[in-house]
Design an enzyme around this catalytic site. Structure first.
Site, PDB file in Angstrom:
ATOM      1  N   PHE A   1       0.811  -1.223   0.000  1.00  0.00           N
ATOM      2  CA  PHE A   1       0.000   0.000   0.000  1.00  0.00           C
ATOM      3  C   PHE A   1       0.844   1.272   0.000  1.00  0.00           C
ATOM      4  O   PHE A   1       0.372   2.339  -0.336  1.00  0.00           O
ATOM      5  CB  PHE A   1      -0.932   0.019   1.228  1.00  0.00           C
ATOM      6  CG  PHE A   1      -0.234   0.413   2.507  1.00  0.00           C
ATOM      7  CD1 PHE A   1      -0.002   1.754   2.811  1.00  0.00           C
ATOM      8  CD2 PHE A   1       0.238  -0.538   3.409  1.00  0.00           C
ATOM      9  CE1 PHE A   1       0.664   2.121   3.978  1.00  0.00           C
ATOM     10  CE2 PHE A   1       0.898  -0.181   4.569  1.00  0.00           C
ATOM     11  CZ  PHE A   1       1.122   1.161   4.847  1.00  0.00           C
TER      12      PHE A   1
ATOM     13  N   LYS B   1      -1.132  -7.049  -9.205  1.00  0.00           N
ATOM     14  CA  LYS B   1      -2.148  -7.120  -8.136  1.00  0.00           C
ATOM     15  C   LYS B   1      -1.733  -6.127  -7.046  1.00  0.00           C
ATOM     16  O   LYS B   1      -0.859  -6.402  -6.245  1.00  0.00           O
ATOM     17  CB  LYS B   1      -2.252  -8.533  -7.536  1.00  0.00           C
ATOM     18  CG  LYS B   1      -3.484  -8.618  -6.631  1.00  0.00           C
ATOM     19  CD  LYS B   1      -3.343  -9.494  -5.435  1.00  0.00           C
ATOM     20  CE  LYS B   1      -2.580  -8.951  -4.287  1.00  0.00           C
ATOM     21  NZ  LYS B   1      -3.129  -7.750  -3.598  1.00  0.00           N
TER      22      LYS B   1
ATOM     23  N   SER C   1       5.492  -6.948   3.482  1.00  0.00           N
ATOM     24  CA  SER C   1       6.081  -7.239   4.799  1.00  0.00           C
ATOM     25  C   SER C   1       6.860  -8.559   4.743  1.00  0.00           C
ATOM     26  O   SER C   1       6.626  -9.405   3.877  1.00  0.00           O
ATOM     27  CB  SER C   1       4.968  -7.325   5.835  1.00  0.00           C
ATOM     28  OG  SER C   1       4.054  -8.319   5.439  1.00  0.00           O
TER      29      SER C   1
ATOM     30  N   CYS D   1       9.730   1.489   3.524  1.00  0.00           N
ATOM     31  CA  CYS D   1      10.634   0.390   3.881  1.00  0.00           C
ATOM     32  C   CYS D   1      12.032   0.926   4.138  1.00  0.00           C
ATOM     33  O   CYS D   1      12.881   0.226   4.669  1.00  0.00           O
ATOM     34  CB  CYS D   1      10.661  -0.658   2.793  1.00  0.00           C
ATOM     35  SG  CYS D   1      11.464  -0.075   1.312  1.00  0.00           S
TER      36      CYS D   1
ATOM     37  N   GLU E   1       9.507  -4.251  13.061  1.00  0.00           N
ATOM     38  CA  GLU E   1       9.082  -3.115  12.249  1.00  0.00           C
ATOM     39  C   GLU E   1       7.799  -2.512  12.836  1.00  0.00           C
ATOM     40  O   GLU E   1       6.832  -3.236  13.083  1.00  0.00           O
ATOM     41  CB  GLU E   1       8.820  -3.612  10.818  1.00  0.00           C
ATOM     42  CG  GLU E   1       8.468  -2.507   9.846  1.00  0.00           C
ATOM     43  CD  GLU E   1       8.386  -3.005   8.401  1.00  0.00           C
ATOM     44  OE1 GLU E   1       7.864  -4.108   8.163  1.00  0.00           O
ATOM     45  OE2 GLU E   1       8.846  -2.259   7.507  1.00  0.00           O
TER      46      GLU E   1
HETATM   47  P1  NAD Z   1       1.676  -6.691   3.133  1.00  0.00           P
HETATM   48  O1  NAD Z   1       2.732  -7.713   3.240  1.00  0.00           O
HETATM   49  O2  NAD Z   1       0.558  -6.704   4.105  1.00  0.00           O
HETATM   50  O3  NAD Z   1       0.985  -6.753   1.682  1.00  0.00           O
HETATM   51  C1  NAD Z   1       1.735  -6.707   0.486  1.00  0.00           C
HETATM   52  C2  NAD Z   1       0.958  -7.411  -0.610  1.00  0.00           C
HETATM   53  O4  NAD Z   1       0.789  -8.790  -0.269  1.00  0.00           O
HETATM   54  C3  NAD Z   1      -0.443  -6.859  -0.848  1.00  0.00           C
HETATM   55  O5  NAD Z   1      -0.702  -6.865  -2.225  1.00  0.00           O
HETATM   56  C4  NAD Z   1      -1.337  -7.834  -0.095  1.00  0.00           C
HETATM   57  O6  NAD Z   1      -2.634  -7.916  -0.650  1.00  0.00           O
HETATM   58  C5  NAD Z   1      -0.589  -9.146  -0.226  1.00  0.00           C
HETATM   59  N1  NAD Z   1      -0.753 -10.041   0.929  1.00  0.00           N
HETATM   60  C6  NAD Z   1      -0.937  -9.671   2.229  1.00  0.00           C
HETATM   61  N2  NAD Z   1      -1.002 -10.764   3.020  1.00  0.00           N
HETATM   62  C7  NAD Z   1      -0.837 -11.843   2.221  1.00  0.00           C
HETATM   63  C8  NAD Z   1      -0.803 -13.244   2.446  1.00  0.00           C
HETATM   64  N3  NAD Z   1      -0.930 -13.752   3.659  1.00  0.00           N
HETATM   65  N4  NAD Z   1      -0.622 -14.055   1.377  1.00  0.00           N
HETATM   66  C9  NAD Z   1      -0.475 -13.550   0.127  1.00  0.00           C
HETATM   67  N5  NAD Z   1      -0.506 -12.231  -0.138  1.00  0.00           N
HETATM   68  C10 NAD Z   1      -0.687 -11.377   0.876  1.00  0.00           C
HETATM   69  O7  NAD Z   1       2.429  -5.270   3.137  1.00  0.00           O
HETATM   70  P2  NAD Z   1       1.797  -3.809   3.204  1.00  0.00           P
HETATM   71  O8  NAD Z   1       1.261  -3.570   4.565  1.00  0.00           O
HETATM   72  O9  NAD Z   1       0.908  -3.560   2.027  1.00  0.00           O
HETATM   73  O10 NAD Z   1       3.117  -2.928   2.962  1.00  0.00           O
HETATM   74  C11 NAD Z   1       3.994  -2.575   3.985  1.00  0.00           C
HETATM   75  C12 NAD Z   1       5.173  -3.512   4.056  1.00  0.00           C
HETATM   76  O11 NAD Z   1       5.880  -3.512   2.822  1.00  0.00           O
HETATM   77  C13 NAD Z   1       6.207  -3.082   5.102  1.00  0.00           C
HETATM   78  O12 NAD Z   1       6.636  -4.218   5.789  1.00  0.00           O
HETATM   79  C14 NAD Z   1       7.323  -2.457   4.269  1.00  0.00           C
HETATM   80  O13 NAD Z   1       8.585  -2.480   4.894  1.00  0.00           O
HETATM   81  C15 NAD Z   1       7.287  -3.326   3.058  1.00  0.00           C
HETATM   82  N6  NAD Z   1       7.905  -2.671   1.907  1.00  0.00           N
HETATM   83  C16 NAD Z   1       9.112  -3.148   1.481  1.00  0.00           C
HETATM   84  C17 NAD Z   1       9.750  -2.527   0.422  1.00  0.00           C
HETATM   85  C18 NAD Z   1      11.075  -3.038  -0.064  1.00  0.00           C
HETATM   86  O14 NAD Z   1      11.493  -2.627  -1.135  1.00  0.00           O
HETATM   87  N7  NAD Z   1      11.767  -3.895   0.670  1.00  0.00           N
HETATM   88  C19 NAD Z   1       9.151  -1.432  -0.230  1.00  0.00           C
HETATM   89  C20 NAD Z   1       7.908  -0.985   0.220  1.00  0.00           C
HETATM   90  C21 NAD Z   1       7.295  -1.623   1.298  1.00  0.00           C
END
Ligand code: NAD
Length: 483
Positions: free
Chosen positions: A150, A174, A227, A282, A383
């Site tokens: 997000f 997605k 995450s 991140c 985090e």
């Molecule tokens: P999230 O892990 O909750 O969701 C990311 C994506 O995965 C979304 O599209 C979501 O619908 C999907 N998803 C969520 N749970 C899932 C599951 N159990 N099985 C399959 N798919 C699933 O992350 P978020 O809250 O949207 O974003 C924040 C996180 O992203 C933070 O931890 C941040 O550090 C990380 N992030 C990392 C980077 C990087 O480059 N390393 C960049 C941006 C954000």
């Protein structure tokens, strides 16, 4: 009644087969902006079929023509730049300048993709044996998908889609169901390009759609950002299903400040790194470690300057920090602050219960500073993903490096110093994938791979740069004899 979002499959906007829809809320007003479908395995299958059907025509479209589409794509984004920025603010809660910044970064990835005709070139050797020539060619692989978070709803999908398709693959995005609207506009622009139907597809949804992507036999590879627990799952399940996977995870980024640092610019940088995007980056600074005499000065300056940050609605140009993304996020962040207190930290600046005039429903957490944090506390290890900066003391540079290296994350780490020897030691010894020296947010530009180590990255080829070309192509070795 808010608009029900559609998927974009095979060049058409199609209704999802979802039974359930998730409300997409503006976190500053709690207004429902749209309803996002919980797309199903059937929707994913339709997208994969469309992408697979488009593949042969697309891969044989000359690479220079594929790159030209990116040229037009960039112009279309520039034309609607402000509109996309406002939508990103509305759905995410960040400030307009932050949204503009992420779109600019996304455009840099499109610029990079225009270089694919050069980057896909390969090498060869004549007369590797008598009369025999041996060369390598890079070929696209097939259908790829991106599952994105997000926090950068425009930039993160653009890290992947432009390079993947310019290499000749077809693609499915997605997005996060919390922020699906930015991609909706970006796909309107992709639609205007008149690429062959099925080259790019958009499936809105959450876990059900992501799980279907992970297991679909028609998908060759997945680019994931989110995450760490989810990144680990995506890597394990995706690779078990025979896919290439690059999975960028979460972070706990440390910043060390030495006594010889320029304190004024260090504090300015750290404030931006800790509170930009309300700490939902991140690459956000999560822990600042003051070494020796630097600590007291760092603490006092941070506390003094943080109170000047204007928290408010992102669409108000004077706002410097917006909302967090959702009520659940606020609850999680505030309970982490309390956990810090319970484990012995003290709250020097408390952003809990933050209220902003005119936005009584806004999901605000004010900038927060925790002091007396030690490495074993939860707030030092896990985090928080909110505007919370923990302060730690270290007696020496070596102790600061040990503290940083004890983290199970390895996304980014920064050092503020005027001493080249310590800077070199830091680059050399710290186990994090993106290193900043006198830089608060060490964000690699599009032509460099985005680093990430330990629990911050699962895979071997990272997003962006030359790794992206490797990830989205396969090399074929051709050995020829004509005489
Ligand atoms: P999230 O892990 O909750 O969701 C990311 C994506 O995965 C979304 O599209 C979501 O619908 C999907 N998803 C969520 N749970 C899932 C599951 N159990 N099985 C399959 N798919 C699933 O992350 P978020 O809250 O949207 O974003 C924040 C996180 O992203 C933070 O931890 C941040 O550090 C990380 N992030 C990392 C980077 C990087 O480059 N390393 C960049 C941006 C954000």
């Amino acid at each position: 009644m808010a608009e029900k979002l559609k998927n974009y499959i095979g060049g058409e906007w199609v209704e999802s087969t979802a039974a359930d829809y998730i409300p997409v809320e503006n976190p500053a007003t709690c207004e429902v902006l749209a309803e996002c479908p919980e797309s199903t395995a059937e929707d994913v299958d339709m997208a994969v079929q469309a992408a697979a059907e488009a593949f042969e025509e697309w891969r044989s479209t000359p690479v220079l023509s594929r790159a030209q589409y990116m040229h037009h794509f960039k112009n279309l984004i520039e034309d609607r730049f402000e509109e996309i920025a406002r939508i990103a603010v509305e759905e995410n809660g960040k400030t307009l300048d932050e949204a503009r910044g992420e779109i600019r970064r996304g455009i840099e990835s499109i610029d990079f993709a225009m270089g694919v005709p050069f980057l896909m070139r390969n090498d060869g050797v004549e007369d590797i044996s008598s009369g025999i020539d041996e060369t390598t060619v890079r070929q696209p692989v097939g259908v790829y998908a991106a599952i994105t978070p997000f926090n950068f709803p425009v930039m993160v999908p653009l890290w992947f889609l432009p390079t993947a398709i310019t290499c000749g693959n077809t693609f499915i995005v997605k997005p996060s169901p919390q922020t699906p609207l930015s991609m909706q506009i970006v796909y309107e622009l992709l639609d205007e390009l008149d690429m062959p139907e099925g080259v790019v597809n958009l499936v809105q949804g959450g876990i059900e759609a992501a799980d279907a992507i992970l297991k679909h036999p028609g998908i060759a590879g997945i680019s994931f950002v989110g995450s760490s627990p989810v990144a680990k799952k995506i890597y394990e399940v995706g690779t078990a299903h025979g896919k290439r996977v690059q999975a960028q995870g979460g972070a706990k980024n440390y910043i060390a400040v030495l006594p010889d640092a320029n304190m004024e610019s260090s504090v300015r940088n750290i404030l931006g790194a800790a509170y930009g995007c309300a700490g939902q980056r991140c690459l956000a600074a999560a822990v600042a470690v003051g070494v020796g005499d630097a600590y007291d000065q760092l603490r006092d300056e941070l506390v003094k300057q943080v109170s000047n940050l204007r928290v408010g609605y992102g669409l108000d140009e004077t706002t410097q920090m917006g909302t967090v993304v959702s009520a659940q996020a606020k609850e999680r962040i505030e309970s982490m602050i309390q956990k810090g207190v319970d484990e012995g930290a003290s709250v020097v600046v408390d952003g809990r219960n933050k209220a902003v005039d005119g936005y009584e429903n806004g999901i605000f957490v004010g900038p927060t500073i925790l002091e007396n944090v030690t490495p074993e506390m939860t707030v030092a290890r896990e985090e928080i993903f909110g505007p919370v900066l923990s302060l730690m003391k270290a007696d020496s540079f070596d102790e600061a490096v040990d503290i940083i290296n004890a983290s199970h994350f390895g996304n980014a780490a920064s050092l503020f110093t005027s001493n080249g020897k310590f800077a070199r030691e830091f680059k050399y010894r710290v186990r994090a994938g993106n290193i900043g020296i006198n830089i608060g947010v060490a964000a690699p530009s599009a032509s460099f791979p985005f680093g990430g180590q330990k629990d911050s990255f699962f895979g071997d080829l990272h997003g962006q740069g030359s790794d992206a070309i490797e990830f989205y192509t396969d090399r074929k070795i051709v050995i020829e004899r004509w005489i």
